[in-house]
Design a protein around this motif. Sequence first.
Motif, PDB file in Angstrom:
ATOM      1  N   ASP A 114      -6.825   3.187 -10.021  1.00  0.00           N
ATOM      2  CA  ASP A 114      -5.602   3.075  -8.968  1.00  0.00           C
ATOM      3  C   ASP A 114      -4.585   2.260  -9.760  1.00  0.00           C
ATOM      4  OD1 ASP A 114      -6.829   4.198  -6.836  1.00  0.00           O
ATOM      5  OD2 ASP A 114      -7.867   2.255  -6.023  1.00  0.00           O
ATOM      6  N   ASP A 115      -3.191   2.559  -9.350  1.00  0.00           N
ATOM      7  CA  ASP A 115      -2.254   1.503  -9.668  1.00  0.00           C
ATOM      8  C   ASP A 115      -2.512   0.173  -9.334  1.00  0.00           C
ATOM      9  OD1 ASP A 115      -0.803   3.630 -10.617  1.00  0.00           O
ATOM     10  OD2 ASP A 115       0.450   3.907  -8.702  1.00  0.00           O
ATOM     11  N   PRO A 116      -2.057  -0.803 -10.347  1.00  0.00           N
ATOM     12  CA  PRO A 116      -2.279  -2.205 -10.203  1.00  0.00           C
ATOM     13  C   PRO A 116      -1.735  -2.692  -8.815  1.00  0.00           C
ATOM     14  CG  PRO A 116      -0.567  -2.034 -11.778  1.00  0.00           C
ATOM     15  CD  PRO A 116      -1.080  -0.488 -11.670  1.00  0.00           C
ATOM     16  N   GLU A 117      -2.513  -3.531  -8.038  1.00  0.00           N
ATOM     17  CA  GLU A 117      -1.991  -4.369  -6.988  1.00  0.00           C
ATOM     18  C   GLU A 117      -0.902  -5.499  -7.288  1.00  0.00           C
ATOM     19  OE1 GLU A 117      -3.292  -3.654  -4.059  1.00  0.00           O
ATOM     20  OE2 GLU A 117      -4.340  -2.154  -5.212  1.00  0.00           O
ATOM     21  N   ALA A 118      -0.762  -5.871  -8.439  1.00  0.00           N
ATOM     22  CA  ALA A 118       0.082  -6.902  -8.823  1.00  0.00           C
ATOM     23  C   ALA A 118       0.224  -6.779 -10.439  1.00  0.00           C
ATOM     24  CB  ALA A 118      -0.375  -8.415  -8.531  1.00  0.00           C
ATOM     25  N   ILE A 119       1.495  -7.087 -10.805  1.00  0.00           N
ATOM     26  CA  ILE A 119       1.816  -7.036 -12.335  1.00  0.00           C
ATOM     27  C   ILE A 119       2.565  -8.282 -12.559  1.00  0.00           C
ATOM     28  CG2 ILE A 119       2.970  -5.762 -14.058  1.00  0.00           C
ATOM     29  CD1 ILE A 119       2.824  -3.391 -12.339  1.00  0.00           C
ATOM     30  N   ALA A 120       2.101  -8.882 -13.543  1.00  0.00           N
ATOM     31  CA  ALA A 120       2.910 -10.235 -14.089  1.00  0.00           C
ATOM     32  C   ALA A 120       3.732  -9.569 -15.155  1.00  0.00           C
ATOM     33  CB  ALA A 120       1.778 -11.183 -14.661  1.00  0.00           C
ATOM     34  N   ALA A 172       4.671   2.767 -18.053  1.00  0.00           N
ATOM     35  CA  ALA A 172       5.772   2.466 -19.134  1.00  0.00           C
ATOM     36  C   ALA A 172       5.610   0.934 -19.166  1.00  0.00           C
ATOM     37  CB  ALA A 172       6.998   2.896 -18.624  1.00  0.00           C
ATOM     38  N   VAL A 173       5.353   0.271 -18.206  1.00  0.00           N
ATOM     39  CA  VAL A 173       5.670  -1.272 -18.393  1.00  0.00           C
ATOM     40  C   VAL A 173       4.135  -1.821 -18.894  1.00  0.00           C
ATOM     41  CG1 VAL A 173       4.931  -2.131 -16.036  1.00  0.00           C
ATOM     42  CG2 VAL A 173       6.640  -3.198 -17.280  1.00  0.00           C
ATOM     43  N   GLU A 174       3.196  -1.083 -18.546  1.00  0.00           N
ATOM     44  CA  GLU A 174       1.883  -1.815 -18.925  1.00  0.00           C
ATOM     45  C   GLU A 174       1.816  -1.133 -20.737  1.00  0.00           C
ATOM     46  OE1 GLU A 174      -1.438  -1.992 -15.725  1.00  0.00           O
ATOM     47  OE2 GLU A 174      -1.093  -0.243 -16.368  1.00  0.00           O
ATOM     48  N   ASP A 175       2.555  -0.236 -21.229  1.00  0.00           N
ATOM     49  CA  ASP A 175       2.745  -0.238 -22.665  1.00  0.00           C
ATOM     50  C   ASP A 175       3.070  -1.102 -23.339  1.00  0.00           C
ATOM     51  OD1 ASP A 175       2.760   1.198 -25.107  1.00  0.00           O
ATOM     52  OD2 ASP A 175       3.913   2.840 -24.407  1.00  0.00           O
ATOM     53  N   LEU A 176       2.274  -1.820 -24.009  1.00  0.00           N
ATOM     54  CA  LEU A 176       2.523  -3.009 -24.666  1.00  0.00           C
ATOM     55  C   LEU A 176       3.519  -2.779 -25.929  1.00  0.00           C
ATOM     56  CD1 LEU A 176      -0.447  -5.330 -24.392  1.00  0.00           C
ATOM     57  CD2 LEU A 176       1.381  -5.091 -22.880  1.00  0.00           C
ATOM     58  N   THR A 177       3.677  -1.410 -26.171  1.00  0.00           N
ATOM     59  CA  THR A 177       4.345  -1.043 -27.808  1.00  0.00           C
ATOM     60  C   THR A 177       6.073  -1.037 -26.978  1.00  0.00           C
ATOM     61  OG1 THR A 177       4.069   1.454 -27.300  1.00  0.00           O
ATOM     62  CG2 THR A 177       2.403  -0.036 -28.605  1.00  0.00           C
ATOM     63  N   THR A 178       6.089  -1.077 -25.826  1.00  0.00           N
ATOM     64  CA  THR A 178       7.547  -1.039 -25.450  1.00  0.00           C
ATOM     65  C   THR A 178       7.759  -1.903 -24.509  1.00  0.00           C
ATOM     66  OG1 THR A 178       7.098   0.325 -23.401  1.00  0.00           O
ATOM     67  CG2 THR A 178       7.519   1.718 -25.273  1.00  0.00           C
ATOM     68  N   GLU A 179       9.144  -2.024 -24.358  1.00  0.00           N
ATOM     69  CA  GLU A 179       9.661  -3.165 -23.262  1.00  0.00           C
ATOM     70  C   GLU A 179      10.724  -2.540 -22.598  1.00  0.00           C
ATOM     71  OE1 GLU A 179      11.612  -5.639 -26.311  1.00  0.00           O
ATOM     72  OE2 GLU A 179       9.996  -7.095 -26.331  1.00  0.00           O
ATOM     73  N   ASP A 183       0.752  -1.306  -0.047  1.00  0.00           N
ATOM     74  CA  ASP A 183       0.143  -0.090  -0.112  1.00  0.00           C
ATOM     75  C   ASP A 183       0.949   1.046  -0.174  1.00  0.00           C
ATOM     76  OD1 ASP A 183      -2.429  -1.351  -0.202  1.00  0.00           O
ATOM     77  OD2 ASP A 183      -2.398  -1.365   2.275  1.00  0.00           O
ATOM     78  N   GLU A 184       2.023   1.060   0.382  1.00  0.00           N
ATOM     79  CA  GLU A 184       2.780   2.352   0.352  1.00  0.00           C
ATOM     80  C   GLU A 184       3.702   2.355  -1.012  1.00  0.00           C
ATOM     81  OE1 GLU A 184       5.327   2.931   3.997  1.00  0.00           O
ATOM     82  OE2 GLU A 184       4.030   1.736   5.148  1.00  0.00           O
ATOM     83  N   ARG A 185       3.106   3.439  -1.652  1.00  0.00           N
ATOM     84  CA  ARG A 185       3.733   3.401  -3.057  1.00  0.00           C
ATOM     85  C   ARG A 185       4.503   4.810  -3.497  1.00  0.00           C
ATOM     86  NH1 ARG A 185      -1.148   0.544  -6.142  1.00  0.00           N
ATOM     87  NH2 ARG A 185      -0.867  -1.514  -4.653  1.00  0.00           N
ATOM     88  N   ASN A 186       5.435   4.471  -4.235  1.00  0.00           N
ATOM     89  CA  ASN A 186       6.493   5.601  -4.466  1.00  0.00           C
ATOM     90  C   ASN A 186       5.925   6.440  -5.643  1.00  0.00           C
ATOM     91  OD1 ASN A 186       8.555   7.188  -5.808  1.00  0.00           O
ATOM     92  ND2 ASN A 186       9.999   6.314  -4.436  1.00  0.00           N
ATOM     93  N   ALA A 187       5.898   7.797  -5.488  1.00  0.00           N
ATOM     94  CA  ALA A 187       5.250   8.557  -6.660  1.00  0.00           C
ATOM     95  C   ALA A 187       5.747   8.075  -8.180  1.00  0.00           C
ATOM     96  CB  ALA A 187       5.573  10.046  -6.437  1.00  0.00           C
ATOM     97  N   ALA A 188       7.173   7.888  -8.126  1.00  0.00           N
ATOM     98  CA  ALA A 188       7.775   7.686  -9.289  1.00  0.00           C
ATOM     99  C   ALA A 188       7.109   6.051  -9.864  1.00  0.00           C
ATOM    100  CB  ALA A 188       9.414   7.392  -9.069  1.00  0.00           C
ATOM    101  N   ALA A 189       6.738   5.374  -9.044  1.00  0.00           N
ATOM    102  CA  ALA A 189       6.202   4.068  -9.717  1.00  0.00           C
ATOM    103  C   ALA A 189       5.149   4.326 -10.648  1.00  0.00           C
ATOM    104  CB  ALA A 189       5.848   3.202  -8.469  1.00  0.00           C
ATOM    105  N   THR A 212      15.518  -8.330 -18.714  1.00  0.00           N
ATOM    106  CA  THR A 212      15.642  -7.424 -19.975  1.00  0.00           C
ATOM    107  C   THR A 212      14.627  -7.552 -20.790  1.00  0.00           C
ATOM    108  OG1 THR A 212      18.064  -8.185 -19.746  1.00  0.00           O
ATOM    109  CG2 THR A 212      17.432  -7.452 -21.730  1.00  0.00           C
ATOM    110  N   LYS A 213      14.269  -6.340 -21.355  1.00  0.00           N
ATOM    111  CA  LYS A 213      13.130  -6.483 -22.217  1.00  0.00           C
ATOM    112  C   LYS A 213      11.999  -7.073 -22.003  1.00  0.00           C
ATOM    113  CE  LYS A 213      15.854  -6.480 -26.507  1.00  0.00           C
ATOM    114  NZ  LYS A 213      16.041  -6.998 -27.861  1.00  0.00           N
ATOM    115  N   ALA A 214      11.483  -6.552 -20.325  1.00  0.00           N
ATOM    116  CA  ALA A 214      10.355  -6.789 -19.498  1.00  0.00           C
ATOM    117  C   ALA A 214       9.115  -5.887 -20.214  1.00  0.00           C
ATOM    118  CB  ALA A 214      10.646  -6.859 -18.153  1.00  0.00           C
ATOM    119  N   TRP A 215       7.875  -6.419 -20.055  1.00  0.00           N
ATOM    120  CA  TRP A 215       6.554  -5.930 -20.283  1.00  0.00           C
ATOM    121  C   TRP A 215       5.605  -6.537 -19.482  1.00  0.00           C
ATOM    122  CZ3 TRP A 215       8.768  -9.726 -23.151  1.00  0.00           C
ATOM    123  CH2 TRP A 215       7.886 -11.148 -23.554  1.00  0.00           C
ATOM    124  N   ALA A 216       4.420  -5.912 -19.068  1.00  0.00           N
ATOM    125  CA  ALA A 216       3.681  -6.351 -18.094  1.00  0.00           C
ATOM    126  C   ALA A 216       2.633  -7.254 -18.995  1.00  0.00           C
ATOM    127  CB  ALA A 216       2.613  -5.066 -17.871  1.00  0.00           C
TER     128      ALA A 216
END
Length: 124
Positions: free
Chosen positions: A109-115, A67-74, A55-61, A95-99
């Motif tokens: 809200d920001d996601p609780e979990a990201i695969a 960025a990571v949820e943008d499927l056009t980028t890695e 629940d404690e989230r950094n603003a930069a997150a 390396t070259k990760a994406w959600a």
Amino acid sequence: MGTYHLDLGDAQTEELDDVINLLVDGDEFDVDAFVASDKGSDEPRRGSLIIVRNDERNAAAGRWVQAVEDLTTEQDVVLIVGDPASPEARRLHLTKAWAATSFHEDEDDDPEAIALAFADIAVK
């Protein structure tokens, strides 16, 4: 279970509740055991894992999530295993990760979990 942090760059991190479901080349691993025993590889090792945020989230997150949820980028993603200030903390470099999937309780809200899926994994 160790403590995990998402490295957001510029000496910023976000503590994670957990890192689970690590799959590397089709084999499932406990994250702590993988970090302790990984000898590296000359060949890329594809896989996936799930980061569980607290629940404690950094603003930069928020920017990182977009960025990571943008499927056009890695993105190259670094997860810190242990205390980020400790020189003994290990780092999982994805390396070259994406959600591959994100899990939201509320779409505003920001996601609780990201695969995260990745093209390669290294422990440093």
